[in-house]
Design a protein around this motif. Structure first.
Motif, PDB file in Angstrom:
ATOM      1  N   ASN A 554      17.399  21.502   7.038  1.00  0.00           N
ATOM      2  CA  ASN A 554      18.052  22.691   6.495  1.00  0.00           C
ATOM      3  C   ASN A 554      19.553  22.455   6.493  1.00  0.00           C
ATOM      4  N   LEU A 555      20.181  22.655   5.350  1.00  0.00           N
ATOM      5  CA  LEU A 555      21.611  22.394   5.200  1.00  0.00           C
ATOM      6  C   LEU A 555      22.351  23.688   4.897  1.00  0.00           C
ATOM      7  N   GLN A 556      23.442  23.908   5.617  1.00  0.00           N
ATOM      8  CA  GLN A 556      24.304  25.064   5.391  1.00  0.00           C
ATOM      9  C   GLN A 556      23.556  26.392   5.586  1.00  0.00           C
ATOM     10  N   HIS A 557      22.621  26.435   6.517  1.00  0.00           N
ATOM     11  CA  HIS A 557      21.957  27.696   6.832  1.00  0.00           C
ATOM     12  C   HIS A 557      22.885  28.560   7.686  1.00  0.00           C
ATOM     13  N   ARG A 558      22.842  29.843   7.424  1.00  0.00           N
ATOM     14  CA  ARG A 558      23.729  30.783   8.111  1.00  0.00           C
ATOM     15  C   ARG A 558      22.951  31.628   9.111  1.00  0.00           C
TER      16      ARG A 558
END
Length: 675
Positions: A554-558
């Motif tokens: 998961n990339l750039q999950h907030r």
């Protein structure tokens, strides 16, 4: 039509190209500012380094990169259900390791709990975070719990009533008034669950509809205020789990005003480990009356009037023609919606042979077939909540005994499910499975399915379950008996709870390095089906010269800052998570695992209640000094069919057996059973 004289023809023709050119120029300016950030992320995931020499054997990424760009979602939701109130998880202090893990190379199976360093922090003098205090308390309670279990002699375990499955005496009926339900937080306890023929009657009055703010509707309707009147009656498995939300064996949700549409509806569903099944909705239209749709001969949904108008599907012409040819006419009786605001109702839920039957005011309203994975004995609680006043609740024809778990059933199983002794030579892959004390069915299913893979039996792969302790002494005694028999359970001496799953991950790293000397370590859950042979082929395709972090990244999950899955700024002050692999299944190389153990011993390992995010944080820290191969593969953590996937998460025991049978036949068909 004449063109206006004031507007030259050429100028009108050039308007659209000028607009498009301006948009393109703005886009290029935006990209010029963001390009360095994107390049940095791409470099990290691809494993390229301008200062390093060319690497051989690096894996090519031909997967779907779209999965990396999904914001605001964490797939491994189970770990954050508890909801810490407030804490500071940065620089969580840790305890130095007092006693290293003893190597086990003999055939004697491990029964005693493994002693790790993450437990007691009593000697700490600085302020403790909420997670630290939670771990400290779990450690103290765990040691006491194990001491209690250790007092039970091995030969006396089978003599305990609960372990031998001797009947537990229960009342045949239970009744509670409104005051009793309110004192019990609107939950009725059913000690021995239900059986075929049991019935529960709820007498109540729905509230009048109230306005509720639904911001999503403001865009389409211009007004976010809607009238709502609904309540929920649930059969829950209160004894089925510890430290997590109990499964919802029957979720009955009458919505008097509908789904904000003023059309009444009744929804039925089930939920297991926070994963909802497929909803059955009754909206006033009768369900199919074919035999395969019936439940004990009853229709799944009866017909009722919508907006107090009988909706007859038969036209006047058809009715006249049937009379003309002499066909008998059957009178059609249509009832109104069974619930009305501020009007008393009597709701009865009866357990049949094939499913639950719901009656209101003496007439059948709907039937809900039993879902795979649940039994009537599991329904040990009735919860009522929502917009209604409870007058009384009565449960009758209840079973007077409950067949408790018996380890004798385990001992009667074939010895082929026992784990082989730990190999004396280094291995390729160690698989650590997170499990809970009462997840015997899940562990037994894993033993019978993918743990029987030839690669697991070839001594190149070792699989072990990691289980913490239960508040109930008899449950821990059963776990000890199971561990002694199968030899595949690592008992961790702290009290189990969701927020401390991250400690199990550390234990997996320690065991994989110090007990079996594995080149790679995989972490998964006990409801995950793993195709070990395919995982080994994927590992074999990457460069062994650099550290590996493989999974569905998961990339750039907030972090979610509101709602049930909220993460406070004290827990996670950053706006995004580091790249992390989905928790149900990921792989790290041994050098990353050694780094985690060392940082943990030096009190420099940052802990977070979401273990998959914690692993991403640790790998990012390791990557700052040693370049890591981030291998994103969307074939990890599929939900349902296997096809070409390496793992399948949220699998019921029946699904896992079906998958194993299909794969044994060289097939990978779907095995989707509704819960």
């Amino acid at each position: 039509m004449k063109r206006p004289k004031s507007e030259p023809y050429g100028l009108r023709r050039l308007k659209l190209p000028y607009i498009l050119l301006g948009i393109a120029a703005f886009y290029l300016i935006f990209i010029s500012f963001k390009f360095p950030h994107f390049l940095e992320i791409a470099t990290m995931l691809s494993g390229d380094d301008a200062n390093s020499g060319p690497e051989e054997g690096t894996s090519s990424d031909n997967s779907k990169d779209d999965d990396l760009n999904k914001p605001y979602l964490s797939v491994y939701k189970d770990l954050i259900d508890g909801g810490l109130e407030s804490n500071d998880l940065q620089n969580s202090p840790l305890v130095p390791q007092e006693k290293p893990i003893e190597e086990s190379r003999t055939e004697t199976q491990l029964i005693n709990p493994i002693e790790f360093s993450y437990g007691s922090i009593i000697n700490r003098t600085s302020d403790l975070s909420v997670l630290d205090k939670m771990a400290d308390e779990a450690w103290i309670l765990g040691l006491k719990a194990w001491e209690e279990v250790d007092t039970i002699h091995e030969n006396d375990i089978s003599e305990t009533a609960v372990l031998e499955g001797k009947p537990e005496s229960c009342p045949s009926w239970v009744s509670m008034t409104s005051e009793q339900m309110q004192r019990g937080e609107h939950i009725m306890f059913l000690p021995c669950g239900l059986c075929a023929g049991s019935s529960i009657t709820v007498v109540g009055t729905p509230h009048n509809a109230h306005h509720e703010n639904v911001p999503q509707l403001k865009i389409t309707r211009g007004n976010s205020l809607v009238l709502i009147s609904q309540f929920i009656v649930e059969l829950q498995g209160l004894k089925a789990v510890v430290g997590e939300d109990p499964p919802k064996i029957l979720h009955l949700n009458p919505r008097l005003r509908g789904d904000w549409s003023n059309q009444p509806v009744i929804e039925h569903n089930t939920c297991y480990r926070m994963q909802w099944g497929t909803a059955q909705r009754c909206d006033g239209l009768p369900s199919n009356t074919e035999d395969d749709m019936l439940v004990d001969g009853h229709a799944r949904c009866e017909k009722w009037m919508v907006n107090d108008i009988a909706d007859s599907r038969e036209s006047k012409t058809t009715s006249w023609f049937k009379r003309f040819i002499g066909r008998a006419q059957k009178p059609e009786v249509t009832w109104p919606f069974p619930f009305a605001e501020a009007r008393l109702f009597v709701l009865t839920i009866r357990a049949g042979v094939d499913g639950f039957h719901i009656n209101v005011g003496g007439r059948h309203v709907s039937s809900f077939p039993y879902r795979t994975g649940f039994t009537l004995e599991d329904a040990t609680g009735l919860a009522i909540k929502g917009d209604m006043n409870i007058h009384s609740v009565h449960a009758t024809s209840l079973p007077t005994s409950h067949p408790s778990f018996s380890p004798q059933r385990v001992l009667e199983l074939s010895e082929q499910w026992k784990a082989d002794p730990l190999p004396k030579s280094p291995i390729i892959l160690f698989v650590g499975i997170l499990s809970a004390t009462n997840h015997f069915a899940e562990r037994m299913t894993v033993r019978k399915t993918w743990m029987q893979s030839p690669v697991v039996k070839s001594s190149n792969v070792v699989v072990r379950f990691f289980v913490a302790l239960n508040p109930r002494k008899e449950v821990n005694a059963v776990l000890k008996k199971e561990a002694a028999y199968f030899g595949d359970i690592v008992i961790l001496p702290f009290m189990d709870r969701y927020e401390l799953v991250v400690l199990k991950t550390i234990a997996i790293c320690e065991y994989g390095i110090q007990n079996v000397t594995a080149s790679y370590i995989m972490k998964c859950d006990d409801d995950t089906f793993v195709r070990v042979d395919t995982v080994l082929k994927e590992i074999d395709g990457v460069s062994p010269d650099r550290p590996l972090y493989m999974g569905n990244l998961n990339l750039q999950h907030r972090p979610l800052r509101s709602g049930k899955w909220a993460v406070t700024y004290e827990e996670w002050p950053e706006e995004v998570y580091p790249p992390y692999a989905n928790g149900p299944g990921y792989i790290i190389s041994s050098d990353i695992a050694k780094f985690i153990i060392t940082q943990h011993a030096n009190r420099q390992l940052r802990l977070f209640k979401m273990e998959d995010v914690s692993m991403g944080t640790w790998v990012e820290q390791f990557n700052s000094t040693t370049l890591v191969q981030y291998s994103h593969n969307w074939k990890f953590c599929q939900y349902g069919c296997m096809e070409d996937y390496y793992t399948a998460h949220y699998q019921s025991p029946k699904q896992m057996i079906c998958l194993w049978d299909n794969l044994s036949k060289g097939q990978a068909r779907c095995c989707n059973f509704r819960r």
